[in-house]
Design a protein around this motif. Sequence first.
Motif, PDB file in Angstrom:
ATOM      1  N   ASP A 143       0.634  -1.127  -0.434  1.00  0.00           N
ATOM      2  CA  ASP A 143       0.063  -0.137   0.218  1.00  0.00           C
ATOM      3  C   ASP A 143       0.817   1.281   0.238  1.00  0.00           C
ATOM      4  OD1 ASP A 143      -2.118   2.215   0.576  1.00  0.00           O
ATOM      5  OD2 ASP A 143      -2.607   0.714   2.004  1.00  0.00           O
ATOM      6  N   PRO A 144       0.570   2.143  -1.041  1.00  0.00           N
ATOM      7  CA  PRO A 144       1.500   2.918  -1.103  1.00  0.00           C
ATOM      8  C   PRO A 144       1.578   3.984   0.170  1.00  0.00           C
ATOM      9  CG  PRO A 144       0.078   3.397  -2.800  1.00  0.00           C
ATOM     10  CD  PRO A 144      -0.184   1.993  -1.862  1.00  0.00           C
ATOM     11  N   ASP A 145       0.225   3.641   1.123  1.00  0.00           N
ATOM     12  CA  ASP A 145       0.231   4.696   2.216  1.00  0.00           C
ATOM     13  C   ASP A 145       1.300   3.887   3.562  1.00  0.00           C
ATOM     14  OD1 ASP A 145      -1.418   6.659   1.343  1.00  0.00           O
ATOM     15  OD2 ASP A 145      -3.121   4.869   1.476  1.00  0.00           O
ATOM     16  N   ASP A 146       1.579   2.393   3.751  1.00  0.00           N
ATOM     17  CA  ASP A 146       1.819   1.538   4.403  1.00  0.00           C
ATOM     18  C   ASP A 146       2.678   1.084   4.042  1.00  0.00           C
ATOM     19  OD1 ASP A 146       3.312   1.489   6.883  1.00  0.00           O
ATOM     20  OD2 ASP A 146       0.991   0.916   7.649  1.00  0.00           O
ATOM     21  N   PRO A 147       3.590   1.002   2.903  1.00  0.00           N
ATOM     22  CA  PRO A 147       4.575   0.080   2.137  1.00  0.00           C
ATOM     23  C   PRO A 147       5.146  -0.939   3.396  1.00  0.00           C
ATOM     24  CG  PRO A 147       5.605   1.961   1.776  1.00  0.00           C
ATOM     25  CD  PRO A 147       4.114   2.510   2.667  1.00  0.00           C
ATOM     26  N   GLU A 148       5.891  -0.644   4.290  1.00  0.00           N
ATOM     27  CA  GLU A 148       5.938  -1.539   5.467  1.00  0.00           C
ATOM     28  C   GLU A 148       5.398  -2.492   5.436  1.00  0.00           C
ATOM     29  OE1 GLU A 148       6.652   2.138   5.229  1.00  0.00           O
ATOM     30  OE2 GLU A 148       8.806   2.741   4.469  1.00  0.00           O
TER      31      GLU A 148
END
Length: 415
Positions: A245-250
Amino acid sequence: MNVRRSAAVLATVVTVMAATPAVAAGPSPSPSTAIPDGLYGTADPTYDGVWRQSLALLAQDAAGVEPAGKAVTWLVGQQCADGAFAAFRADPAKACDAKVMVDTNSTAAAVQALANDGRGDAAVTRAVTWLKSIQNPDGGWGYSPGGASDANSTSVVIGALADAGVTVPNLQKDGKSPYDALRKLALPCDGGADAGAFAYQPDKKGRLAANADATAAAVLGLSGQSLPGSRQDDAEAPAKCAKPDPDDPEMALSLNGALWLAHAMAKTGHLTTALPGAKPQPDYGNTADAIVALSSLGLHDQAAKPLHWLETHSKSWAAQAGPAAYAQLVFVATTAKGADVHDFGGQNLVTLLNATGPTPKEIDEPQTAGPNEKAASDDNDGSLNVAWTVGGILLLAAIVGAVLITRSRKHGRRQ
């Protein structure tokens, strides 16, 4: 953690960095290097002194035990003037020179231990400065300064920096953060059976191969956690590998890695390892690391079967491998749902770990020797508890009697 090092230390990688021999080894020969006062374990510390000491201190902290002062002093004394740590320095009074092989793993583990203990703040500051100074252009770290970044080293450094109060995403080299380095080592979701796993490093052709140890390390690293992990509330596991997810890739990549680990252990309850030409064997240490990784994301259902396997099978392995292995089991017991650090497969891990080195302040009686380490048995621990209970009752009776006889004010004395 396993790392790919030179042939000179290859034989120590399994037991030193990961503390994960395929089977419990025989008793260690007499160490060629004298065991310093303050160091945990009785095996030769040449390749793992700082690592096993750091894990022991971290495990004691996780279990609510304050380490002995001389154990912390020994670890601080291993540091070089520039802030780096080597695996072991037999003569810490001698200044470090170019021949002293410092490394990121020993340094990062020491930072984690000292940052959590709070009695080595100056050493932590120097070590963090050194780690920052050798960050690679891709944002990560290799085992040796200047070496190619790998998932294990980058992850243990992330944990160290986080424990030291560094905002890891903001720590960039040439515009790349440590998380960028780990993202490059993640296998894509279209990678078949290995989708979501992490590689240790790319091979010479740039290809990525799934590595269980690297995956467990990256799961913790991407979530900003250090070696002990942390117990989280129950969370729902993803149904399959998902694109970040670009908002929380980690977090997405961390969950993908955890899902791969869960699948790898689903059938047998453990990970396996095999040296060239040898039959695959259960991998105790990496299984422990994987459980910590799963539990630190709240995936307790996926960790349940491996946890039961480790509780049932790890006793001989830990007794032979020593303090680092006991520390790994403590990390499991303090993160996994339903685990008990004082009754892990019938063993009191706190007692066993404490008995491999300097006695912590709250343990006032020496513990009897166990196999290959100064490990006390659960029976001894129980006897000590009974002794203290009976002694406390007798002391209380004596005080009450004195009050009744003398009619003096209440008074007490320390045990």
